[in-house]
Design a protein around this motif. Structure first.
Motif, PDB file in Angstrom:
ATOM      1  N   VAL A  79       0.863  -1.179   0.000  1.00  0.00           N
ATOM      2  CA  VAL A  79       0.000   0.000   0.000  1.00  0.00           C
ATOM      3  C   VAL A  79       0.902   1.232   0.000  1.00  0.00           C
ATOM      4  CG1 VAL A  79      -1.787   1.285   1.240  1.00  0.00           C
ATOM      5  CG2 VAL A  79      -1.775  -1.227   1.317  1.00  0.00           C
ATOM      6  N   VAL A  80       0.621   2.164  -0.897  1.00  0.00           N
ATOM      7  CA  VAL A  80       1.351   3.432  -0.963  1.00  0.00           C
ATOM      8  C   VAL A  80       0.350   4.537  -0.648  1.00  0.00           C
ATOM      9  CG1 VAL A  80       2.705   5.000  -2.395  1.00  0.00           C
ATOM     10  CG2 VAL A  80       2.911   2.515  -2.723  1.00  0.00           C
ATOM     11  N   VAL A  81       0.638   5.281   0.424  1.00  0.00           N
ATOM     12  CA  VAL A  81      -0.236   6.380   0.823  1.00  0.00           C
ATOM     13  C   VAL A  81       0.487   7.682   0.502  1.00  0.00           C
ATOM     14  CG1 VAL A  81      -1.499   7.479   2.710  1.00  0.00           C
ATOM     15  CG2 VAL A  81      -1.205   4.977   2.685  1.00  0.00           C
ATOM     16  N   THR A  82      -0.071   8.445  -0.426  1.00  0.00           N
ATOM     17  CA  THR A  82       0.528   9.719  -0.798  1.00  0.00           C
ATOM     18  C   THR A  82      -0.193  10.853  -0.066  1.00  0.00           C
ATOM     19  OG1 THR A  82      -0.897   9.926  -2.748  1.00  0.00           O
ATOM     20  CG2 THR A  82       1.250   8.884  -3.059  1.00  0.00           C
ATOM     21  N   MET A  83       0.581  11.897   0.213  1.00  0.00           N
ATOM     22  CA  MET A  83       0.059  13.056   0.942  1.00  0.00           C
ATOM     23  C   MET A  83       0.622  14.318   0.311  1.00  0.00           C
ATOM     24  SD  MET A  83       0.626  11.736   4.801  1.00  0.00           S
ATOM     25  CE  MET A  83       0.768   9.992   5.047  1.00  0.00           C
ATOM     26  N   GLY A  84       0.162  14.627  -0.865  1.00  0.00           N
ATOM     27  CA  GLY A  84       0.572  15.870  -1.501  1.00  0.00           C
ATOM     28  C   GLY A  84       1.815  15.785  -2.354  1.00  0.00           C
ATOM     29  N   CYS A  85       2.254  14.573  -2.753  1.00  0.00           N
ATOM     30  CA  CYS A  85       3.460  14.499  -3.588  1.00  0.00           C
ATOM     31  C   CYS A  85       3.120  14.566  -5.078  1.00  0.00           C
ATOM     32  CB  CYS A  85       4.298  13.265  -3.268  1.00  0.00           C
ATOM     33  SG  CYS A  85       3.561  11.695  -3.696  1.00  0.00           S
ATOM     34  N   PRO A  93       1.641  -1.441 -11.340  1.00  0.00           N
ATOM     35  CA  PRO A  93       0.446  -2.291 -11.294  1.00  0.00           C
ATOM     36  C   PRO A  93       0.491  -3.206 -10.067  1.00  0.00           C
ATOM     37  CG  PRO A  93       1.557  -2.462 -13.424  1.00  0.00           C
ATOM     38  CD  PRO A  93       2.438  -1.658 -12.520  1.00  0.00           C
ATOM     39  N   GLY A  94      -0.675  -3.503  -9.522  1.00  0.00           N
ATOM     40  CA  GLY A  94      -0.767  -4.425  -8.401  1.00  0.00           C
ATOM     41  C   GLY A  94      -0.572  -3.781  -7.044  1.00  0.00           C
ATOM     42  N   LYS A  95      -0.253  -2.506  -7.019  1.00  0.00           N
ATOM     43  CA  LYS A  95      -0.101  -1.787  -5.752  1.00  0.00           C
ATOM     44  C   LYS A  95      -1.402  -1.073  -5.436  1.00  0.00           C
ATOM     45  CE  LYS A  95       4.241  -2.754  -5.651  1.00  0.00           C
ATOM     46  NZ  LYS A  95       4.676  -3.820  -4.784  1.00  0.00           N
ATOM     47  N   ARG A  96      -1.676  -0.946  -4.177  1.00  0.00           N
ATOM     48  CA  ARG A  96      -2.840  -0.171  -3.762  1.00  0.00           C
ATOM     49  C   ARG A  96      -2.366   1.227  -3.414  1.00  0.00           C
ATOM     50  NH1 ARG A  96      -6.426  -0.989   1.622  1.00  0.00           N
ATOM     51  NH2 ARG A  96      -7.836   0.736   1.237  1.00  0.00           N
ATOM     52  N   TYR A  97      -2.993   2.228  -4.008  1.00  0.00           N
ATOM     53  CA  TYR A  97      -2.630   3.622  -3.768  1.00  0.00           C
ATOM     54  C   TYR A  97      -3.774   4.342  -3.071  1.00  0.00           C
ATOM     55  CZ  TYR A  97       1.363   2.987  -6.829  1.00  0.00           C
ATOM     56  OH  TYR A  97       2.542   2.544  -7.372  1.00  0.00           O
ATOM     57  N   LEU A  98      -3.438   5.087  -2.040  1.00  0.00           N
ATOM     58  CA  LEU A  98      -4.388   5.942  -1.341  1.00  0.00           C
ATOM     59  C   LEU A  98      -3.812   7.351  -1.365  1.00  0.00           C
ATOM     60  CD1 LEU A  98      -4.985   3.737   1.837  1.00  0.00           C
ATOM     61  CD2 LEU A  98      -6.466   3.910  -0.175  1.00  0.00           C
ATOM     62  N   ASP A  99      -4.648   8.341  -1.575  1.00  0.00           N
ATOM     63  CA  ASP A  99      -4.197   9.724  -1.529  1.00  0.00           C
ATOM     64  C   ASP A  99      -4.922  10.415  -0.386  1.00  0.00           C
ATOM     65  OD1 ASP A  99      -2.800  12.061  -2.286  1.00  0.00           O
ATOM     66  OD2 ASP A  99      -4.549  12.753  -3.417  1.00  0.00           O
ATOM     67  N   TRP A 100      -4.176  10.750   0.645  1.00  0.00           N
ATOM     68  CA  TRP A 100      -4.751  11.427   1.804  1.00  0.00           C
ATOM     69  C   TRP A 100      -4.486  12.918   1.664  1.00  0.00           C
ATOM     70  CZ3 TRP A 100      -2.796   8.054   6.506  1.00  0.00           C
ATOM     71  CH2 TRP A 100      -3.438   6.805   6.460  1.00  0.00           C
ATOM     72  N   GLU A 101      -5.537  13.679   1.458  1.00  0.00           N
ATOM     73  CA  GLU A 101      -5.400  15.133   1.370  1.00  0.00           C
ATOM     74  C   GLU A 101      -5.345  15.689   2.787  1.00  0.00           C
ATOM     75  OE1 GLU A 101      -7.861  17.316  -1.306  1.00  0.00           O
ATOM     76  OE2 GLU A 101      -8.021  15.609  -2.668  1.00  0.00           O
ATOM     77  N   LEU A 102      -4.163  16.152   3.136  1.00  0.00           N
ATOM     78  CA  LEU A 102      -3.911  16.705   4.467  1.00  0.00           C
ATOM     79  C   LEU A 102      -3.065  17.962   4.320  1.00  0.00           C
ATOM     80  CD1 LEU A 102      -2.846  13.322   6.027  1.00  0.00           C
ATOM     81  CD2 LEU A 102      -4.833  14.625   6.780  1.00  0.00           C
ATOM     82  N   PRO A 103      -3.282  18.957   5.169  1.00  0.00           N
ATOM     83  CA  PRO A 103      -2.452  20.158   5.090  1.00  0.00           C
ATOM     84  C   PRO A 103      -0.987  19.841   5.417  1.00  0.00           C
ATOM     85  CG  PRO A 103      -4.268  20.449   6.661  1.00  0.00           C
ATOM     86  CD  PRO A 103      -4.290  19.029   6.207  1.00  0.00           C
ATOM     87  N   ASP A 104      -0.090  20.561   4.777  1.00  0.00           N
ATOM     88  CA  ASP A 104       1.341  20.439   5.063  1.00  0.00           C
ATOM     89  C   ASP A 104       1.621  21.145   6.390  1.00  0.00           C
ATOM     90  OD1 ASP A 104       4.121  20.504   5.110  1.00  0.00           O
ATOM     91  OD2 ASP A 104       4.291  21.059   3.003  1.00  0.00           O
ATOM     92  N   PRO A 105       2.290  20.477   7.332  1.00  0.00           N
ATOM     93  CA  PRO A 105       2.584  21.108   8.624  1.00  0.00           C
ATOM     94  C   PRO A 105       3.587  22.268   8.561  1.00  0.00           C
ATOM     95  CG  PRO A 105       2.964  18.734   8.729  1.00  0.00           C
ATOM     96  CD  PRO A 105       2.661  19.079   7.316  1.00  0.00           C
ATOM     97  N   ALA A 106       4.290  22.400   7.442  1.00  0.00           N
ATOM     98  CA  ALA A 106       5.296  23.466   7.333  1.00  0.00           C
ATOM     99  C   ALA A 106       4.647  24.825   7.602  1.00  0.00           C
ATOM    100  CB  ALA A 106       5.926  23.454   5.948  1.00  0.00           C
ATOM    101  N   ASP A 107       5.294  25.609   8.431  1.00  0.00           N
ATOM    102  CA  ASP A 107       4.858  26.969   8.767  1.00  0.00           C
ATOM    103  C   ASP A 107       3.481  27.036   9.427  1.00  0.00           C
ATOM    104  OD1 ASP A 107       7.255  28.026   7.665  1.00  0.00           O
ATOM    105  OD2 ASP A 107       6.371  27.918   5.667  1.00  0.00           O
TER     106      ASP A 107
END
Length: 135
Positions: A79-85, A93-107
């Motif tokens: 499982v690959v969880v992306t967060m703003g990349c 192929p064959g991987k599960r992808y999740l995209d979690w929209e979350l604010p960047d903690p920077a600043d």
């Protein structure tokens, strides 16, 4: 899904969201899931405020550091969880992808980062329950 699934958390700098997610999943999973994190453009260090809010809940990130995203890391993950990349994360192929929209903690303020941490924690717990059938 293998007996011990592997989850890769990816954000741009691997200095905030993905580090928090990896630490939280590793903590809650207690060895039932292998966890990695990486960044598409890794920073020099983890955000100090992220260290602080994680220490508040007993998770020490002092031995962690931003790591670059590699094809090998993605290939190894179930499982690959992306967060703003964005499009920087390779897709296989064959991987599960999740995209979690979350604010960047920077600043952001410490209170804002606590809210981000708590949202990540809720998502991590749900993912763990899905992967293992328990929490």
């Amino acid at each position: 899904m293998p007996d011990v699934p592997e989850v890769l958390f990816v954000c741009v700098h691997n200095a905030g969201r993905s580090q928090m997610a990896a630490a939280l999943l590793d903590h809650h999973a207690r060895g039932r899931v292998r966890v990695r994190s990486a960044g598409s453009a890794p920073a020099d260090r983890i955000n100090p405020a992220v260290h602080e809010v994680m220490a508040e809940i007993g998770l020490d990130l002092t031995k962690q550091f931003p790591k670059p995203l590699t094809d090998d890391a993605v290939r190894a993950a179930d499982v690959v969880v992306t967060m703003g990349c964005g499009d920087a994360c390779p897709v296989y192929p064959g991987k599960r992808y999740l995209d979690w929209e979350l604010p960047d903690p920077a600043d952001r303020t410490t209170d804002d980062i606590r809210s981000i941490r708590d949202e990540i924690d809720a998502r991590v717990r749900a993912l763990l329950a899905e992967l293992t059938g328990t929490l």
